[in-house]
Design a protein around this motif. Structure first.
Motif, mmCIF file in Angstrom:
data_model
loop_
_atom_site.group_PDB
_atom_site.id
_atom_site.type_symbol
_atom_site.label_atom_id
_atom_site.label_comp_id
_atom_site.label_asym_id
_atom_site.label_seq_id
_atom_site.Cartn_x
_atom_site.Cartn_y
_atom_site.Cartn_z
ATOM 1 N N ASN A 55 13.938 1.189 8.187
ATOM 2 C CA ASN A 55 12.875 1.998 8.457
ATOM 3 C C ASN A 55 11.980 1.078 9.279
ATOM 4 N N GLY A 56 12.127 -0.189 9.606
ATOM 5 C CA GLY A 56 11.378 -0.802 10.216
ATOM 6 C C GLY A 56 10.327 -1.640 9.539
ATOM 7 N N ASP A 57 10.425 -1.623 8.039
ATOM 8 C CA ASP A 57 9.441 -2.230 7.185
ATOM 9 C C ASP A 57 9.904 -3.531 7.090
ATOM 10 N N VAL A 58 8.807 -4.687 6.932
ATOM 11 C CA VAL A 58 9.203 -5.907 6.808
ATOM 12 C C VAL A 58 8.986 -6.303 5.120
ATOM 13 N N ILE A 59 9.768 -7.130 4.712
ATOM 14 C CA ILE A 59 9.705 -7.510 3.162
ATOM 15 C C ILE A 59 9.637 -8.970 3.142
ATOM 16 N N ILE A 60 8.653 -9.709 2.452
ATOM 17 C CA ILE A 60 8.702 -11.018 2.323
ATOM 18 C C ILE A 60 8.783 -11.297 0.780
ATOM 19 N N VAL A 61 9.221 -12.597 0.474
ATOM 20 C CA VAL A 61 9.190 -13.115 -0.969
ATOM 21 C C VAL A 61 8.984 -14.480 -1.146
ATOM 22 N N ASN A 62 8.499 -15.027 -1.942
ATOM 23 C CA ASN A 62 8.344 -16.272 -2.301
ATOM 24 C C ASN A 62 9.184 -16.938 -3.191
ATOM 25 N N ASP A 63 9.631 -18.186 -3.242
ATOM 26 C CA ASP A 63 10.410 -18.782 -4.261
ATOM 27 C C ASP A 63 9.404 -19.540 -5.292
ATOM 28 N N ASN A 64 9.662 -19.111 -6.552
ATOM 29 C CA ASN A 64 8.852 -19.775 -7.590
ATOM 30 C C ASN A 64 9.216 -20.985 -8.346
ATOM 31 N N ASP A 65 10.318 -21.802 -7.736
ATOM 32 C CA ASP A 65 10.857 -23.037 -7.949
ATOM 33 C C ASP A 65 11.435 -22.968 -9.263
ATOM 34 N N ARG B 202 2.663 -12.119 12.702
ATOM 35 C CA ARG B 202 1.634 -12.036 11.758
ATOM 36 C C ARG B 202 0.986 -13.415 10.918
ATOM 37 N N ASP B 203 -0.151 -13.523 11.052
ATOM 38 C CA ASP B 203 -0.618 -14.788 9.873
ATOM 39 C C ASP B 203 -0.428 -14.062 8.534
ATOM 40 N N LEU B 204 0.267 -14.685 7.497
ATOM 41 C CA LEU B 204 0.318 -14.247 6.458
ATOM 42 C C LEU B 204 -0.714 -14.287 5.143
ATOM 43 N N MET B 205 -1.844 -15.442 5.698
ATOM 44 C CA MET B 205 -2.823 -16.023 4.616
ATOM 45 C C MET B 205 -3.465 -14.519 4.092
ATOM 46 N N ALA B 206 -3.851 -13.584 4.751
ATOM 47 C CA ALA B 206 -4.580 -12.423 4.058
ATOM 48 C C ALA B 206 -3.621 -11.873 3.113
ATOM 49 N N ASP B 207 -2.363 -11.584 3.531
ATOM 50 C CA ASP B 207 -1.531 -10.824 2.778
ATOM 51 C C ASP B 207 -1.398 -11.709 1.385
ATOM 52 N N LEU B 208 -1.052 -13.042 1.499
ATOM 53 C CA LEU B 208 -1.119 -13.834 0.200
ATOM 54 C C LEU B 208 -2.253 -13.768 -0.583
ATOM 55 N N ARG B 209 -3.563 -13.647 -0.127
ATOM 56 C CA ARG B 209 -4.741 -13.478 -0.646
ATOM 57 C C ARG B 209 -4.904 -12.274 -1.197
ATOM 58 N N GLY B 210 -4.138 -11.283 -0.994
ATOM 59 C CA GLY B 210 -4.317 -9.932 -1.365
ATOM 60 C C GLY B 210 -3.895 -9.790 -2.854
ATOM 61 N N PRO B 211 -3.376 -10.179 -3.679
ATOM 62 C CA PRO B 211 -3.152 -10.166 -4.856
ATOM 63 C C PRO B 211 -3.970 -10.997 -6.050
ATOM 64 N N ALA B 212 -5.175 -11.638 -5.312
ATOM 65 C CA ALA B 212 -6.127 -12.188 -5.798
ATOM 66 C C ALA B 212 -6.017 -13.409 -6.748
ATOM 67 N N GLY B 213 -4.513 -14.039 -6.342
ATOM 68 C CA GLY B 213 -4.271 -15.250 -7.036
ATOM 69 C C GLY B 213 -4.364 -16.534 -6.233
ATOM 70 N N PRO B 214 -3.738 -17.768 -6.449
ATOM 71 C CA PRO B 214 -3.857 -18.698 -5.695
ATOM 72 C C PRO B 214 -2.637 -18.540 -4.616
ATOM 73 N N VAL B 215 -3.123 -18.811 -3.147
ATOM 74 C CA VAL B 215 -2.019 -18.615 -2.007
ATOM 75 C C VAL B 215 -0.799 -19.248 -2.652
ATOM 76 N N LEU B 216 0.442 -18.528 -2.725
ATOM 77 C CA LEU B 216 1.717 -19.249 -2.724
ATOM 78 C C LEU B 216 1.939 -20.080 -2.028
ATOM 79 N N GLU B 217 2.920 -21.000 -2.325
ATOM 80 C CA GLU B 217 3.296 -22.121 -1.240
ATOM 81 C C GLU B 217 4.602 -21.537 -0.556
ATOM 82 N N LYS B 218 5.736 -21.373 -1.100
ATOM 83 C CA LYS B 218 7.077 -21.045 -0.486
ATOM 84 C C LYS B 218 7.429 -19.687 -0.403
ATOM 85 N N ILE B 219 7.065 -19.318 0.906
ATOM 86 C CA ILE B 219 7.438 -17.977 1.533
ATOM 87 C C ILE B 219 8.540 -18.224 2.014
ATOM 88 N N GLU B 220 9.864 -17.684 1.546
ATOM 89 C CA GLU B 220 11.216 -18.239 1.729
ATOM 90 C C GLU B 220 12.029 -17.120 2.169
#
Length: 782
Positions: free
Chosen positions: A753-763, A728-746
């Protein structure tokens, strides 16, 4: 606040407030929103959600490929609410943005002001801009510039008797009130007051053509109870329906009320003080730690922004400056008595949602910068902007003396201006900080009041037994429990006393419901140190290095970047090393990349090292993720080490206790801002397959690579170069919240159940807005 907000940007007619059951295109022509009469709206189902972020560098190019700082500070709107006008002091101009479609704002250009615009408001068809033209601090000057919004042309200038700051207009259009701050030089005597000339308040009588408007000056010096009576340095002004202006004198911890018709000060009083309990007042020693256990008695409020909430009450945002800052907001009555005090509630909110700026703990905490008030669909709301935590807190004011917390909204870094446009169900914030080097672009955030659940926060914590929230931030790796919807996360080296967080992702928002402190009661780190050479050199790690990892209470200061559940119980945590062997002067090697085996309660049970010949290649971009699978630990290195051309995937056999290394082929850099591409987390999928995060170190308009790839280690020999498959290219997912694309998807995790969770580091909210997006991407894998 040196450039406070301007309220009442447009006259809001009763007809626009009492909406009929028709479709109105608030969300753009392709996404209408059903508006209903006020009486039938339940505010329990209505929330504000961000619809767009407009980086004002887009005025010079849609892709923002510029390093030139351009800063929106104060924002106003045209009478119809379709055009935003913002002040940009850095470039000496105002800017215009078309928000007809609130999901797709458009640049309309800029107009030079011949000085530094400090504030802007809108009256009828004109933007009214306060402009600082001062030669220096002791020779202040300024002007009021009147601009026709439709043509974007200057139509009049009126001289002001000093350096202006805040500007507001009365609802009946008869008066303008302009704060003449004549701000101090903070380089002189550490910014201490008094520093003359004194500031004042200018009243503009609006009658006839702008060129004929007359001004009157109201002196604010010598008021009893001021801390510096010769130097009022007024900060912010707002006007109520009786044409009474409230003026904050921030450094003086004072408030004045001025009748605009007569030009007389009708009341003035101290803003008073607050005793804060269960707050964090220290930001040392480093690394940081949010510790909500301290008390600060009689802290001066030192209000900045202020907004009337009725004819007889107003709210101040208590940012602080010289001697105070009470970290919250206060509702005052006309006589100066307090109707409501927020106390420590904003500080606790920031800790609960991961937005505590711990480096400001010893100063003014989250620093509430300003406030605004408006009625949306029959419900009164108060909005409070936090400069240091970069959020807007929203309160239901149905009971005026008991604000009820409604929700919190993410903003771009350092919000200054705040603007409610109830006629269009919109709220706008202006975030002034613009620095491409830290991935922050000065932006306008647009939010819409809509019948939809609150989209933010995506993660928050429960309270501890003592009533304070579990304070969390700087999340890195994730790992899912073998059943259910729980994931475990870790905080990184920004904090000392590292922890594992138990997170329930089934809750909306996801819920940090437990914290597990990592500890070393059995001295495993000291035992490791004893096996290493005593002579310190850049290729080894001696007992001095390792001893610094352990605190007096047994907690540890690691750099946890990856976490995995251990099949035998407990956890594996991958700790990234610090320093580079080929950069011993600027970034000396201080710690190694290590894997820690922890019990279920966080106790260190074992430590795994890399081979010495691999340690000898270390650069500071080391372990980023760890996963256990089929009797092996697999770790992802973020970037290539010395002598390598690609980052390593390390495989450690838990039985044989041997290492193998493969190499991962990174995508080439694609950002116009350059930078690098590297790996973050790694997640086991079974059958020797793994999911990896590949990302660049760019955010906002410069972000390009945020991707999930699958790799297969089956049959791969030591030294092999792997192949990868895009999941998956995550750019569309990260644009979904309508804010700046977040840098550190970590962080990434695969739920049972097979769902994939991602989160960013906010430094840790250090040069970072603090925004955290924990996203469930659904079932991505076959």
């Amino acid at each position: 606040m040196k450039n406070p907000i301007s309220r009442h940007p447009a006259r809001v007619f009763a007809a626009s407030l009492i909406m009929s059951a028709v479709l109105v295109a608030c969300g753009g022509n392709d996404d209408p929103i059903l508006a209903v009469p006020e009486a039938s709206i339940s505010n329990a189902s209505m929330f504000f959600n961000r619809t767009a972020t407009f980086a004002v560098c887009q005025q010079t190019g849609a892709s923002c490929e510029t390093d030139v700082a351009t800063s929106p500070e104060i924002v106003a709107a045209s009478e119809d609410g379709m055009t935003l006008v913002y002040s940009n002091s850095l470039k000496g101009e105002i800017g215009f943005v078309d928000i007809t479609d609130v999901k797709a704002p458009k640049a309309l250009g800029t107009l030079a002001m011949g000085g530094e615009p400090t504030s802007v408001t809108v009256l009828d068809a004109n933007a009214l801009v306060a402009v600082n033209t001062s030669a220096d601090f002791v020779n202040p000057s300024g002007k009021l510039v009147v601009v026709d919004i439709a043509s974007r042309k200057l139509i009049a200038e009126i001289t002001l008797p000093g350096q202006p700051d805040s500007i507001a207009h009365s609802k009946d259009g008869k008066y303008l009130a302009i704060v003449i701050e004549n701000e101090r030089d903070e380089a002189v005597n550490k910014g201490a007051l008094p520093q003359l000339p004194a500031g004042n308040l200018v009243i503009v009588d609006v009658a006839g053509a702008p060129a004929t408007w007359k001004t009157r000056t109201v002196s604010l010096t010598g008021l009893e109870g001021m801390l510096y009576p010769t130097d009022p340095e007024p900060e912010y002004v707002d006007i109520n329906d009786d044409n009474i202006a409230v003026v904050t004198l921030q450094e003086n911890n004072h408030i004045a009320l001025v009748d605009l018709a007569s030009g007389k000060i009708t009341r003035h009083f101290s803003a008073g003080s607050v005793t804060l309990d269960k707050v964090d007042l220290t930001d040392a020693p480093r690394p940081n730690q949010v510790n909500l256990t301290q008390t600060q008695a009689d802290r001066l409020r030192e209000p900045d922004g202020v907004t009337w909430i009725s004819k007889t009450r107003f709210v101040t945002a208590n940012e602080g400056d010289l001697n105070g800052g009470s970290r919250g907001f206060t509702t005052f009555n006309l006589d100066g008595s307090v109707a409501f005090e927020a106390g420590n509630s904003l500080e606790h909110l920031m800790a609960r949602i991961g937005h505590t700026n711990d480096k400001r703990s010893d100063a003014k905490g989250n620093e509430p910068e300003n406030a605004d008030f408006a009625r949306f669909a029959g419900t009164d709301y108060l909005f409070v902007a936090s400069e240091r935590s970069s959020v807007l807190a929203v309160y239901d004011m149905s009971t005026p003396d008991k604000p009820t917390y409604k929700q919190v909204l993410p903003a771009s870094l350092s919000p200054e201006g705040l603007l409610a446009i109830p006629s269009r169900n919109l709220l706008v914030s202006a975030s002034e900080l613009d620095d491409r080097s830290i991935l922050a672009r000065g932006s306008l955030n647009i939010y819409q009041y809509q019948s939809a659940p609150a989209a933010y926060p995506t993660l928050q914590s429960v309270d501890r037994v003592d009533g304070t929230p579990i304070a969390w931030s700087a999340l890195s790796g994730l790992a899912a429990a073998s059943t259910g919807t729980v994931v475990y996360g870790v905080d990184d080296s920004f904090f000392r006393g590292n922890r594992i967080f138990e997170i329930d992702t089934a809750s909306k928002p996801a819920l940090v419901k437990n914290e597990i402190r990592i500890t070393d009661p059995d001295n495993k780190i000291a035992a490791l140190a004893a096996t290493l050479p005593d002579v310190k050199d850049p290729l080894t790690f001696d007992d001095t290095d390792l001893a610094a990892l352990v605190n007096a209470d047994g907690s540890v200061n690691l750099d946890p970047e990856g976490i995995s559940l251990a099949s035998a119980g407990g956890f594996w945590v991958a700790s990234e090393g610090a320093g580079s062997v080929n950069d011993s002067t600027a970034r000396p090697v201080l710690s190694a990349n290590l894997i820690f085996k922890l019990s279920a309660t966080g106790v260190i049970e074992d430590i795994i090292q890399l081979p010495a010949d691999v340690n000898a290649k270390q650069v500071r971009f080391g372990f980023e993720g760890v996963a256990e699978s089929n009797g092996k630990l697999v770790v992802a290195f973020q970037r290539a080490w010395v002598g390598d051309t690609q980052p390593r995937i390390g495989v450690y056999d838990l039985v044989a206790k041997t290492w193998q290394f493969m190499f991962y082929p990174l995508d080439p850099v694609a950002s116009p801002n350059g930078g690098w591409v590297g790996l973050s987390d790694i997640t086991a999928l079974g059958n020797n397959k793994f999911l990896v995060i590949e990302r660049d170190n760019q955010g906002g308009p410069d972000a390009r690579i945020k991707r999930l790839y699958r790799i297969d280690l089956t049959g791969k020999a030591d030294g092999a170069t792997l192949s990868k498959t895009l999941v998956r290219d995550l750019m569309a997912d990260l644009r979904g919240p309508a804010g700046p694309v977040l840098e550190k998807i970590e962080g990434s995790a695969l739920l049972a159940n097979g769902d994939v969770i991602i989160v960013n580091d906010n430094d840790g909210v250090d040069d970072n807005s603090g925004e955290v997006q924990m996203l469930n991407l659904g079932k991505l894998l076959n």
